[in-house]
Design an enzyme around this catalytic site. Structure first.
Site, PDB file in Angstrom:
ATOM      1  N   LYS B  78       0.858  -1.196   0.000  1.00  0.00           N
ATOM      2  CA  LYS B  78       0.000   0.000   0.000  1.00  0.00           C
ATOM      3  C   LYS B  78       0.891   1.242   0.000  1.00  0.00           C
ATOM      4  O   LYS B  78       1.906   1.272   0.711  1.00  0.00           O
ATOM      5  CB  LYS B  78      -0.890  -0.040   1.250  1.00  0.00           C
ATOM      6  N   SER B 153      -9.638   1.844   3.036  1.00  0.00           N
ATOM      7  CA  SER B 153      -8.755   2.582   2.154  1.00  0.00           C
ATOM      8  C   SER B 153      -7.735   1.712   1.425  1.00  0.00           C
ATOM      9  O   SER B 153      -7.163   2.174   0.441  1.00  0.00           O
ATOM     10  CB  SER B 153      -7.999   3.643   2.949  1.00  0.00           C
ATOM     11  N   SER B 177      -9.776  -0.468   7.233  1.00  0.00           N
ATOM     12  CA  SER B 177      -9.184  -0.264   5.908  1.00  0.00           C
ATOM     13  C   SER B 177      -8.502  -1.473   5.291  1.00  0.00           C
ATOM     14  O   SER B 177      -8.167  -1.451   4.114  1.00  0.00           O
ATOM     15  CB  SER B 177      -8.181   0.895   5.948  1.00  0.00           C
TER      16      SER B 177
END
Lengths: 493, 484
Positions: B78, B153, B177
Site C-alpha cells: 500500500k 482505504s 481499511s
C-alpha cells in the site's frame, strides 16, 4: 500609590545528553546547518519518536535537586502550531502529567533565605532555528537543534523584584551545573528565561494583568528587561490605563520591551496525549538509582580517599561552609557558585588547611590567575594539595607571605609543588637574626636622612624601611624579625 | 492454474521444487497487470524494472539453495508505507513526488525474507476513506464488478490480490481499511493486535489506531505474512515487546468446543439481507465444525463510529501538520509564510482529508476538548471493556465485516456520513486494539463477495487463524476468482 511586583519565571534548559530526545543525532552546538539531522528529527512522513532515557533521568535528577515530587507515571503530549523551525507541526512536550511537580529553590534574602516555589518541571523537544540573512526575500531553516531535549522549569509567581528573579535564575543555574544536566550557557541559548510580570497595589490579594517577557539572554538583560517592564506597567496604571495581556520581546539595543502578540493572537495549542509514545513509569528502583548518582562523577582533583557526602547540593554546601568551616556568607556564596570551586576548597580544607585562608587564596590569587586565562578551576594544573603545601611552608616560617605569592603563581603555571619551587629558586626565608641585622644596618646606614626624620616623629617611614630591607633581601627576610630589629634599632622599644 | 493466481504457499512450494522460477512468476504477474490494470487501477506506482532485477537475484539465490519464506514472491505494498528510493505518495498530491530516504520496518522485514516488490497500491488519500475514491491518482475498481468500488482505504491492495495482480499485499487498517476492502474484493485481510506490527515507516493517519496487516488469497498466507512482519521494533515504542508465535502452527487444529461469540449489536436494522443471511449461514457452518455459538452483547457498539470520527480526526489533524510545504512535498508559492502554508495545504490535500483535519482541529480546540476528545477517549475505554468482558466467556467473536457488499462508484461520495457507516462493524476493533480478520463467506445474487469478520483477544491472532482456517477449509468461497 505604591505597587508591588509579581514575577513568575519559565526557564528552558537544554539537557546535556549526547544525542537528541527521539533519535540518535548529535546535540553538539555550532555545527554546519542541517548536518545533525535524520528522517526522525526533520519530521519525515511515517517516522516515529523513541524516547532517550537519559533525558528523563536528567529531568528526574533536577526534580530531586530542587525538592520536587517525582511522578511515578507521566505522559507526553503534542503541542500543535505551525512554524518552519518546527518540522512536525507539533512539539512533543508534556501537559497534564509532567515528570516533576511542587518543588522549590532557596535564594538569599537579606541575610535570611526565601523559598521560590516551583510549579512543575517537564521535558520537551527544542525546535530548530530560522535564519534570516542576506537581502533575499526568504528565510533559511537549520534543524540541527530540532529535537534537542529541553527541560522547562516553571516557578510560582513568588518573585517580587528583578533582583530576586536574577538570584533565582543564578541559583537554578548553579544547581543544574552541579548535577551536570545543563551547561547553563545563556549566550548560546542552552539556558533561556521567560518571565510573567504583573504589578498590583500593595496589600491587594488579586494579581494584576500580566505580560509575558521573552528574549532575555543574560542575567543583566533579565534585570533590565524586568525593571523596564515594571516601570512601564506602573506608568500605564498611573496614567489611568489598563495592562493588556500580551507577549512582549526584550529589545536589548533599545533597552525596552515591545509587543509581539496579544492574547487574541495567542495560539490554541490543542494539546493532546502523544499517541506515538508510551507513558513513562518511574519505579522506586530507578528513582533510587538516580538519587544515588545525583552528583557523580566528581572532579579529578578530589581524591577518592576523601569522602564527600552525597548528594551535596549548593545549599547543603553553603550551610556547611558557614557553620562547620566558619566562612563568612560572602565567601561561602562565591565558593559554592561553581561545584568545582566548592569541591576544590573543601578538598584543601580536608587536607588540613585553614578554611578562611584557603578561601582568601582562592578568591584572590587563584581567581585572578584563572580570569587572566579565562579558565575554569578544573582546567588548571594547580591542585588543592599544592596550596596546602604552600600554606605549610608559610606556617613553618620557611617562606614569607610575599614570596608565597610568587610561589603560588609558579605552581599555577607549572603544576610543581611549593617545596620544589622554593628549593629550585632558593626562596627560603631568611630567619637568621644575624643575617637580617646586617641588612637592617646597611639600609639604616644608607638612609641616614630618613632615620632622622623618623626619630623626629615621622613614623610612616617604618614601611619605607621594611620595603628597603625586603628589597635588599629579595623578599626573603622574615618580616617579623625585620620589624622587631627595626623597632629596636630605631629606639622604639 | 494461472501462475498469478497462486497463493504464497503454492508459489513457495513450486519455487522450492524448481517447478517455476521467481522470474517466471514475476513476469506472469506483470503480464496479468498488463492485461487488467487499466480496468482495475490498483497501483499508483509499478516497479517492474526493480522487481525483475529482484526476481533475477532471487532466482540465483534459490538455485544456490537459499531458502527464505518470501524468496521470489511478488508482493504489493500500500502506498502509505515508505520504501527507500521508491515514491511513496499516500495517493495525495502533497506527496506526489516524495521519495523516502528510508525503509519502513515492515518492508525491511519483507526484504530480508526475499520478497519482490511489484508496486505501490492505490488508497484513499492518507488512508481516509472506504472506497479508494479519495485518491489523487485515480479510482480503483472492484475486480468482481468494475462499476463498483473495491472498498477502502486499502482498496488498491485488496483489488490487486483479488485480480491476481500480485501474490499478496500489505494494507493498513485504522477503522477497517484492510478488512472492509478484503471483504468487498473476496480476499483475506487481517488487522493484527495494535502493537503487534511496527508502524515505523507507515505514514500516520491516526497513530493510536493504525496497524499494518496482510491481504492475501487465503488464511495460511495471512499467517505466513504475519509471522514475518510481527515483533517489537526499537524504532516504534508502541510496538509490543511480546514474543511472536508461529501463526501457521495452529492451522488445521480442530475448533471443537471453541466458543464463538455472536454480538447482537452487529445484526442491525437496515443491513443488507444477503450479507446477513450469508453470515448467519457461516456461523451455522462453524457450529457444524464443533464450535459453540454464544449470543453476546457489546453494548457500546452504537457509539463506535462517533468516537472514531473524533479520535481519528484529532490525531490526523496533528499528524498531517508536517505537510506544510517547508521541507518536502508539494509547495505552492505565497506572498508570505502564512499565505504559502494556506495555499500549499489548500492545493495539496483533497476534500476528505481537509474535512477530517478541520473536524479534528475543532475537536481538540480549547473549550471543546473536554466535550469531544476527552469524552471520546472515555467512551473508547468503555468499548475496550465491552470486548474484555465478552472475551471472559468466548474465544473469538464473529460478525459481518461490512453491512453491505461493494457499492457503486460515486454512490456515496456526496454523502460522507453514509460512507462512514461502511465501517460500522470494523471500527470498534481498532478502538479496542484487538485483532480481527475478514474472510470470504459467500456471494450475493449479483456475484459480489461477502466477508465474515472474526475478532480475537489482544495478541491472540492464533485463535482467529484457527477458526478462520477451519471455516475456510470447509468452504470454497476463497477459491472463486473474479472474471476480468
Amino acid at each position: 500609590m505604591q505597587y508591588e511586583t509579581v514575577i513568575g519565571l519559565e526557564i528552558h534548559a537544554q539537557l546535556l545528553t549526547d544525542s537528541k530526545m527521539f533519535c540518535g543525532c548529535s546535540t553538539k552546538f555550532g555545527s554546519e546547518p542541517n548536518t545533525q539531522t535524520c528522517p526522525i528529527c526533520i519530521g519525515m512522513p511515517g517516522v516515529l519518536p523513541v524516547m532517550n532515557k537519559k533525558a528523563i533521568e536528567y529531568v528526574i535528577k533536577t526534580g530531586l535537586a530542587v525538592n520536587c515530587k517525582i511522578a511515578s507515571y507521566s505522559r507526553f503530549a503534542r503541542k500543535n502550531y505551525f512554524y518552519p523551525d518546527l518540522p512536525k507541526g507539533y512539539q512533543i512536550s508534556q501537559y497534564e502529567l509532567p515528570i516533576c511537580e511542587h518543588g522549590y529553590v532557596e535564594i538569599a534574602d537579606n541575610g535570611s533565605t526565601k523559598k521560590i516555589m516551583l510549579t512543575r518541571i517537564h521535558l520537551e523537544e527544542d525546535a530548530g532555528k530560522n535564519i534570516h540573512e542576506g537581502a533575499g526575500n526568504y528565510s533559511l531553516v537549520d534543524l540541527n537543534r530540532a529535537g534537542t531535549p529541553l527541560m522547562e522549569i516553571v516557578s510560582e509567581p513568588d518573585i517580587r523584584s528583578p533582583k530576586e528573579a536574577v538570584e533565582f535564575v543564578k541559583k537554578l543555574r548553579t544547581i543544574l551545573r552541579y548535577i551536570s544536566v545543563c551547561d547553563g550557557n545563556m549566550e548560546q541559548g542552552s539556558l533561556r528565561c521567560d518571565a510573567n510580570v504583573s504589578v498590583r497595589p500593595y496589600g491587594q490579594e488579586e494579581f494584576g494583568v500580566k505580560t509575558e517577557i521573552k528574549n532575555m539572554n543574560s542575567f543583566k538583560f533579565i534585570e533590565k528587561a524586568l525593571e523596564y517592564e515594571i516601570k512601564r506597567q506602573i506608568k500605564v496604571l498611573k496614567d489611568g490605563g489598563k495592562i493588556i495581556q500580551e507577549t512582549r520581546l526584550w529589545n536589548s539595543e533599545r533597552g525596552i520591551t515591545e509587543s509581539m502578540r496579544s492574547k487574541e493572537e495567542a495560539h490554541d495549542y490543542r494539546y493532546f496525549p502523544e499517541p506515538d509514545l508510551v507513558p513513562v513509569d518511574v519505579d522506586s528502583g530507578w528513582l533510587e538509582q538516580i538519587r544515588t548518582h545525583l552528583m557523580a562523577p566528581t572532579f579529578s582533583f578530589v581524591r577518592s580517599s576523601v569522602h564527600l557526602e552525597e548528594p551535596d547540593l549548593p545549599d547543603i554546601k553553603r550551610q556547611r561552609f558557614i557553620c562547620r568551616y566558619g566562612l563568612p556568607e560572602y565567601d561561602a556564596d562565591l565558593l559554592i557558585s561553581e561545584r568545582a570551586m566548592a569541591e576544590w576548597f573543601e578538598q584543601a580544607v580536608k587536607l588540613g588547611a585553614d578554611p578562611k585562608i584557603v578561601s582568601n587564596w582562592m578568591m584572590g590569587e587563584l581567581t585572578k590567575l584563572l580570569n587572566e586565562e579565562n579558565k575554569q578551576i578544573e582546567e588548571c594544573m594547580l591542585k588543592p594539595e599544592h596550596l596546602v603545601g604552600l600554606l605549610e611552608l608559610i606556617n613553618k616560617g620557611i617562606i614569607s607571605g610575599k614570596i608565597a605569592k610568587t610561589v603560588f603563581e609558579e605552581m599555577y603555571k607549572t603544576g610543581k609543588n611549593a617545596d620544589t619551587i622554593v628549593k629550585e629558586k632558593g626562596l627560603v626565608q631568611i630567619s637568621d637574626e644575624a643575617d637580617i641585622e646586617k641588612a637592617v644596618d646597611e639600609v639604616l646606614e644608607k638612609n641616614h636622612e630618613e632615620v632622622e626624620r623618623f626619630k623626629a616623629g615621622d613614623e610612616k617611614l617604618m614601611g619605607f624601611f621594611v620595603g628597603q630591607i625586603m628589597k635588599a633581601t629579595k623578599g626573603k627576610a622574615n618580616p617579623k624579625i625585620v620589624n622587631e630589629l627595626l623597632k629596636k634599632k630605631l629606639g622604639k622599644e | 492454474m494461472e501462475l498469478y493466481n497462486l497463493s504464497i504457499y503454492e508459489a513457495r512450494t513450486a519455487i522450492d521444487k524448481d517447478e517455476i522460477s521467481p522470474v517466471e512468476l514475476t513476469e506472469a504477474v506483470f503480464k496479468r497487470i498488463e492485461d487488467v490494470e487499466q480496468t482495475v487501477k490498483a497501483y499508483v506506482t509499478l516497479t517492474k524494472e526493480h522487481a525483475l532485477k529482484q526476481a533475477k537475484e532471487a532466482e540465483s539465490l534459490a538455485k544456490a539453495g537459499v531458502k527464505k519464506p518470501l524468496l521470489g514472491i511478488p508482493i504489493a505494498i500500500k502506498d502509505n508505507m515508505c520504501t527507500e528510493g521508491i515514491k511513496t505518495t499516500c495517493s495525495s498530491k502533497i506527496l506526489k513526488n516524495f521519495i523516502p530516504p528510508y525503509e519502513s520496518t515492515v518492508t525491511q522485514k519483507l526484504k530480508e525474507q526475499g520478497y519482490i516488490l511489484i508496486g505501490k497500491t492505490n488508497l484513499d488519500e492518507f488512508a481516509m476513506g472506504s472506497s479508494t475514491e479519495n485518491s489523487a491518482f485515480g479510482h480503483t475498481r472492484n475486480p468482481w464488478d468494475i462499476s463498483r468500488i473495491p472498498g477502502g482505504s486499502s482498496g488498491g491492495s485488496a483489488a490487486a490480490v483479488s485480480a491476481g495482480e500480485c501474490i499478496a499485499a500489505l494494507g493498513s487498517d485504522t477503522g477497517g481499511s484492510i478488512r472492509q476492502p478484503a471483504a468487498l474484493c473476496g480476499v483475506v485481510g487481517l488487522k493484527p493486535t495494535y502493537g503487534r506490527v511496527s508502524r515505523y515507516g507507515l505514514v500516520a493517519f491516526a497513530s493510536s489506531l493504525d496497524q499494518i496487516g496482510p491481504i492475501t488469497k487465503n488464511v495460511r498466507d495471512s499467517a505466513m505474512l504475519l509471522n514475518i512482519i510481527s515483533g517489537h521494533d526499537m524504532y516504534d515504542s508502541t510496538s509490543a515487546p511480546i514474543a511472536v508465535p508461529d501463526f501457521t502452527s495452529v492451522l488445521g487444529r480442530d475448533i471443537k468446543k471453541m466458543k464463538i461469540g455472536v454480538p447482537k449489536e452487529y445484526f442491525i436494522e437496515g443491513m443488507d439481507k444477503e450479507v446477513e443471511a450469508s453470515v448467519r449461514i457461516a456461523i451455522r457452518k462453524i457450529e457444524s465444525l464443533g464450535a459453540i455459538p454464544v449470543e453476546i452483547s457489546l453494548p457500546h457498539t452504537g457509539h463506535a463510529v462517533a468516537v472514531y470520527y473524533i479520535l481519528a480526526t484529532s490525531e490526523a489533524s496533528s499528524n498531517l501538520a508536517r505537510y506544510d510545504g517547508v521541507k518536502y512535498g508539494f509547495r505552492a508559492e505565497g506572498k508570505d509564510l502564512l499565505d504559502m502554508y494556506m495555499k500549499t495545504r489548500a492545493g495539496g490535500f483533497g476534500a476528505e482529508v481537509k474535512r477530517r483535519i478541520i473536524l479534528g482541529t475543532y475537536a481538540l480546540s480549547s473549550g471543546y476538548y473536554e466535550a469531544y476528545y476527552k469524552k471520546a477517549q472515555q467512551v473508547r475505554t468503555l468499548i475496550k471493556q465491552d470486548f474484555e468482558k465478552a472475551f471472559e466467556t468466548v474465544d473469538v467473536i464473529v460478525t459481518p465485516t461490512s453491512p453491505t457488499p461493494a457499492f457503486k462508484a460515486g454512490e456515496k461520495t456526496e454523502d460522507p456520513l453514509q460512507m462512514y457507516l461502511s465501517d460500522i462493524f470494523t471500527i470498534s476493533v481498532n478502538l479496542a486494539g484487538v485483532p480481527a480478520i475478514s474472510i470470504p463467506c459467500g456471494f450475493t445474487s449479483n456475484n459480489l463477495p461477502i466477508g465474515l469478520q472474526i475478532i480475537g483477544k489482544h495478541f491472540d491472532e492464533e485463535s482467529i487463524f484457527k477458526a478462520a482456517y477451519a471455516y475456510e477449509q470447509a468452504t470454497d468461497w476463497h477459491k472463486r476468482k473474479p472474471k476480468l
